[in-house]
Design a protein around this motif. Structure first.
Motif: not given
Length: 370
Positions: A28-30, A34, A60, A76-77
């Motif tokens: 995943t993008r998050s 990280f 979000t 958030q991650f």
């Protein structure tokens, strides 16, 4: 894992939480963002936790439409890593006392476990399907949106004596996710969420965000007193998956009395039954529960579940299909027909994937370097 002071949180604790957090979501993008500066990001997070300055960042929010419109709040991650850290620390204080019929957010107790557990209770109540029995099916109205923060935190305080973890729990429970929320709603789907289901419409101090590990775990803590009452005081055969509950007995009057007892107990913690979904019916008619229909001598996947699976696999991004299709093949292998399994495999083949000979998984061809 016992942590008495913030300084007791170690690098190992944080790495273990990170590995749990990224499991199944590493692409995943998050997660990728990280991981670009993994060590620095983890060390920064560790420093905040040790200094006591970590606070949940704005979440979000977006809406999903299946199976029905509802809000999803994505932390958030780095905050999700803290969720896993807290879960790893305090789950051992609660899970051993959860009843065996409490399902969801407990390792090994997913939908297949819940369906199997209910089928076992039905066989016992009907003495191998030879005698009539009845079931009470119900769920809780707007469950996550009705959880009271003060009541939940009081439940946590009774068992969590670690001051560091208790402070982190306090910040997670009492977080007002609406403040500075990052709204993703380009398609206008949030407007389709009923107002009474939206955290934007709930009073302060009420409601947990759907979509976080912490919320799922806290839900089990919140409903554990109900589980204990039904199993210990009422002595009923019972299964709960999140807020969906089924009780079984040979006497329908016993089940109606149980519904009254549950109503009274829920009222004490700010919850109520969804009355339009609360009913008593004969077991012989079959029970629709966690995507399965359980009838005498037979358990099958709900037809709607299969239709939804086919629609999703046809339209989802191609890169997401192998994992999702393999998951559906596993579900229908346990409770579906050969035709249902073949239909799922056929979509995978049409989208240019290969399915193994036993129709158990979608095989992704790996590129070989020359």
């Amino acid at each position: 894992m016992i942590i008495q002071q913030p300084s007791d949180i170690t690098v190992a604790h944080l790495f273990e939480a990170y590995y749990d957090c990224r499991r199944g979501k590493r692409t995943t993008r998050s997660a990728l963002a990280f991981e670009v500066a993994l060590e620095r990001n983890l060390m920064d997070l560790l420093a905040e936790l040790r200094a006591g300055t970590w606070w949940p960042a704005p979440a979000t929010v977006f809406a999903i439409l299946r199976p029905k419109p509802r809000e999803v709040w994505a932390a958030q991650f780095r905050d999700r890593i803290v969720h896993h850290l807290v879960y790893r620390a305090i789950n051992p204080l609660f899970e051993p006392s959860f009843v065996a019929d409490s399902c969801a957010c407990i390792k090994g107790r997913g939908t297949l476990y819940a369906a199997g557990r209910l089928e076992r209770h039905l066989r016992s109540a009907t003495e191998g399907w030879s005698k009539p029995a009845f079931y009470l099916k119900t769920d809780i109205a707007n469950f996550f949106g009705s959880i009271r923060h003060d009541v939940l935190f009081a439940m946590l305080v009774r068992r969590v004596k670690d001051p560091t973890m208790l402070e982190l729990c306090h910040r997670l429970v009492f977080q007002d996710v609406r403040r500075d929320a990052i709204v993703q709603d380009s398609a206008g789907t949030l407007a389709r969420v009923p107002p009474h289901k939206s955290l934007f419409q709930t009073p302060a101090g009420v409601g947990l965000p759907i979509g976080n590990l912490s919320s799922q775990f806290f839900a089990n803590v919140y409903l554990d007193p109900i589980d204990q009452m039904v199993k210990r005081r009422l002595g009923l055969r019972y299964v709960r998956y999140v807020d969906d509950m089924v009780m079984v007995h040979q006497d329908p009057k016993v089940l109606l009395a149980a519904a009254d007892a549950i109503r009274a107990h829920l009222a004490e913690i700010g919850l109520r039954l969804a009355e339009h979904k609360t009913f008593v019916a004969p077991v012989a008619k079959g029970i629709d529960f966690v995507g399965h229909v359980i009838r005498p001598y037979r358990r099958s996947a709900r037809p709607k579940t299969h239709r939804t699976a086919l629609a999703r696999l046809t339209t989802m991004p191609r890169e997401d299909l192998p994992e999702s299709a393999t998951s559906y093949l596993g579900l229908f292998r346990h409770s579906g027909s050969r035709a249902q399994i073949a239909a799922i495999a056929r979509i995978a083949v049409q989208r240019r994937f290969r399915v193994d000979r036993e129709l158990t998984k979608v095989v992704v061809k790996r590129r070989t370097s020359k």
